[in-house]
Design an enzyme around this catalytic site. Structure first.
Site, PDB file in Angstrom:
ATOM      1  N   HIS A 157       0.549   3.271   0.799  1.00 34.24           N
ATOM      2  CA  HIS A 157      -0.080   4.514   1.222  1.00 34.24           C
ATOM      3  C   HIS A 157      -1.346   4.205   2.010  1.00 34.24           C
ATOM      4  CE1 HIS A 157      -3.370   5.607  -1.958  1.00 34.24           C
ATOM      5  NE2 HIS A 157      -3.373   4.318  -1.724  1.00 34.24           N
ATOM      6  N   CYS A 210      -9.626   2.234   1.955  1.00 30.84           N
ATOM      7  CA  CYS A 210      -8.383   2.999   1.748  1.00 30.84           C
ATOM      8  C   CYS A 210      -7.901   3.638   3.048  1.00 30.84           C
ATOM      9  CB  CYS A 210      -8.585   4.084   0.692  1.00 30.84           C
ATOM     10  SG  CYS A 210      -9.041   3.390  -0.897  1.00 30.84           S
ATOM     11  N   HIS A 266      -1.853  -0.039   2.639  1.00 33.43           N
ATOM     12  CA  HIS A 266      -1.949  -0.976   1.529  1.00 33.43           C
ATOM     13  C   HIS A 266      -1.055  -0.358   0.440  1.00 33.43           C
ATOM     14  CE1 HIS A 266      -5.014   2.047   0.606  1.00 33.43           C
ATOM     15  NE2 HIS A 266      -4.813   1.756  -0.651  1.00 33.43           N
ATOM     16  N   HIS A 275       0.323  -0.123  -4.038  1.00 36.32           N
ATOM     17  CA  HIS A 275       0.011  -0.218  -5.463  1.00 36.32           C
ATOM     18  C   HIS A 275       1.292  -0.298  -6.296  1.00 36.32           C
ATOM     19  CE1 HIS A 275      -4.214   0.727  -4.790  1.00 36.32           C
ATOM     20  NE2 HIS A 275      -3.864   1.757  -4.048  1.00 36.32           N
ATOM     21  N   ASP A 308       9.868   4.872  -4.842  1.00 29.60           N
ATOM     22  CA  ASP A 308       9.831   3.425  -5.041  1.00 29.60           C
ATOM     23  C   ASP A 308      10.133   2.664  -3.749  1.00 29.60           C
ATOM     24  OD1 ASP A 308       9.520   1.091  -6.523  1.00 29.60           O
ATOM     25  OD2 ASP A 308      11.677   0.920  -6.827  1.00 29.60           O
ATOM     26  N   HIS A 309       9.261   1.688  -3.468  1.00 32.94           N
ATOM     27  CA  HIS A 309       9.376   0.867  -2.253  1.00 32.94           C
ATOM     28  C   HIS A 309       9.287   1.726  -0.987  1.00 32.94           C
ATOM     29  CE1 HIS A 309      10.384  -2.258  -5.079  1.00 32.94           C
ATOM     30  NE2 HIS A 309      10.296  -3.147  -4.115  1.00 32.94           N
ATOM     31  N   GLU A 357      -3.191   4.454 -10.486  1.00 34.69           N
ATOM     32  CA  GLU A 357      -3.083   3.783  -9.181  1.00 34.69           C
ATOM     33  C   GLU A 357      -3.296   2.283  -9.385  1.00 34.69           C
ATOM     34  OE1 GLU A 357      -4.902   5.413  -5.204  1.00 34.69           O
ATOM     35  OE2 GLU A 357      -6.221   3.874  -6.009  1.00 34.69           O
TER      36      GLU A 357
END
Lengths: 144, 144, 144, 144, 144, 144
Positions: free
Chosen positions: C14, C33, C39, C41, C79-80, C129
């Site tokens: 994100h 950010c 980047h 998480h 996811d991913h 996060e």
């Protein structure tokens, strides 16, 4: 209001099976948790007491004594035991995480409140069946 | 040398009891772990493969495939089962953490090495019975 | 009142960027950010349902089914993935931890309450996060 | 309502001793925690702010700024220090986990609420003395 | 070869200070760890024994007995104590994590190997000062 | 021999894609990890130095200085960055966990060994992509 929590743990076997229902209902409802030869968990419990701190000790409750009550009332009767067969206060109760949290709360309430400061209360008991499956019984937190 | 590790977990019941020995010997040797009605654990396992990384994929082993092998060979047969009664490859073996680590290693070795890059090896299998009790089987790390 | 919690996790990319504001405002407000190339998480989420336990099953909610709903509504779409670009229910919403918790709650509410016992409610969704940065959306716990 | 939590940690020495009471009372009441030459802990704290998210930033509070306030008000004065001797805001207060949670809350409240969105509040401060001994100060959650 | 590990923990105060060096050298070398009024940690230790499993018990070492030795030799003398002032076997030794690991190894070796199966050895002692700072003493793993 | 470990962490985006291979090969080989819009992780790294402790300081390596080197060489260039696009030392290298561990080792070796005591060596670098997927680069531990 201060909330003091003590963590403890024990290892036990259990199985989910409602004897009032058919084998088929049990298999369908509980799946792997209904397997006949038992399975088990490293249970972790968190016992939380809510109140004010005693000005003499700075304690809502003496955590050493709370640890002793948890051991006597919960850990000793449950550790390395079968929750369906061996634990007197679980007799006739299916050992789901929900029911364990509620039963542990009832077992602990009187003795815990007797040693907590002033009118502190046993606020909640949280049971971790695994890191991913958790139930907490708390009569003081309302949903609305 | 690169060491790649995949973690997995399952929940099972067990009991330590050597049928070749007397009841008394078993009670004295195994204590609470010998209680007749079983107890259980949330087992965590770590499977480590050692080798070089494939230049095309950057992988010593495809962790998705390794996850699949661990599921098929270890998790499926053990999860929500009784390690003394239900797991074919544990027949006749006492389910101590040591023996589980060794048995899991044997179960995994051939299939894991078949899909790992080049001459990578199954380096070790580590079993956490609890956070505090751990056994690792590793034929490659010598004591001297 | 019993509170049942199921944990899940997914990995996603994100970036925090408000398209209605200037580049400079974004850099100053979001710092690292806001870096342009994303980047990511390892997100952990905790979904909590509050209610009473069904006397037949001992469950407030069947955690196996809850796991399935979380997978279908949250994990599969996220996811991913890139939370800014790929997730339909996050369109037009900045993927802060706060906004994710609220959006996940909305996605889950109807289906979760449909399978929970009696008048149980989806009580809260908590999003980690990182281990250090956490947001929880809970419409039932008031600040006063 | 959204609850945003930031975790921090510091290492400190302390000792439980009430100077208004006799040596004997202190030894009996505090046991090992009263040993004269101090002991210490890796303290973990969780600071929770409750409110709505700012529509421009998606933040209830900027966690980077919250981290800075926690460092300035709590971590800097406490880290590698003796909580009985070195920390100005703990003067005359016994450093039990309960009292630390309350004192940290007071130290943080004004500065935290000054930078949080709209009428958000400092909801609670939770202090982990160890993984097993925890106290949370929360003026908004009532026991009844 | 099987490696069996038992985890334990204790809380203690310490300070890094070399009395043979100047105050200035100590301040510069040890920074915050040299503060005069002590600080402290929740120490975690992992004790690992390497060998084969006894065919009668399936144990490399009885973990209940190992737990007892760790308590008697390490936890009892160190828990809630000052590692610079109170622990006989640390006299004259600076309590860095490195030196603690080595000293604990020496304290444990004889008694541990006396009860381990056959020619098993005390393989290593690992000390976690915090989750981030760790030292392990292992005379069997060479650097080349 | 003493092994000293320092833990650190950073958050980054990445994607597995081998530009020398076809889109189809990439999709089949890397699955979800090949999704075009990136995903990300909270990476944790463990840097281990092996050697003897300096008798003056009791340190194999000053962990404060090691922390600084890890920040300068690894965390600063990688945190909140895209490992495929933004990190100079990863140029032309696929960011699998294996390759990250090896690349981090190379980045750290010279500076770490320059400040470690005597002939201590950088023993290994371990990278946790998630809690379940881990790679360690260690040139000193052989497989046979």
């Amino acid at each position: 209001m201060i909330f003091v929590t003590r963590k403890a743990h024990f290892n036990a076997a259990h199985r989910l099976h409602n004897p009032k229902k058919s084998e088929e209902w049990n298999r369908e409802t509980f799946g792997k948790c209904n397997y006949p030869n038992w399975h088990g968990h490293n249970y972790v419990i968190e016992v939380t007491v809510a109140g004010e701190a005693d000005p003499d000790t700075g304690f809502v409750i003496d955590l050493g004594k709370l640890k002793g009550i948890i051991r006597e009332k919960i850990t000793e009767p449950c550790d390395h035991r079968n929750l369906n067969l061996d634990v007197p206060f679980m007799e006739g109760i299916m050992p789901t995480t929900e029911n364990l949290a509620k039963a542990f709360y009832k077992e602990l309430k009187e003795e815990v409140e007797a040693i907590a400061y002033d009118d502190s209360v046993l606020y909640s008991v949280k049971v971790f069946e695994t890191e991913r499956n958790i139930a907490e019984y708390c009569p003081y937190r309302m949903k609305e």
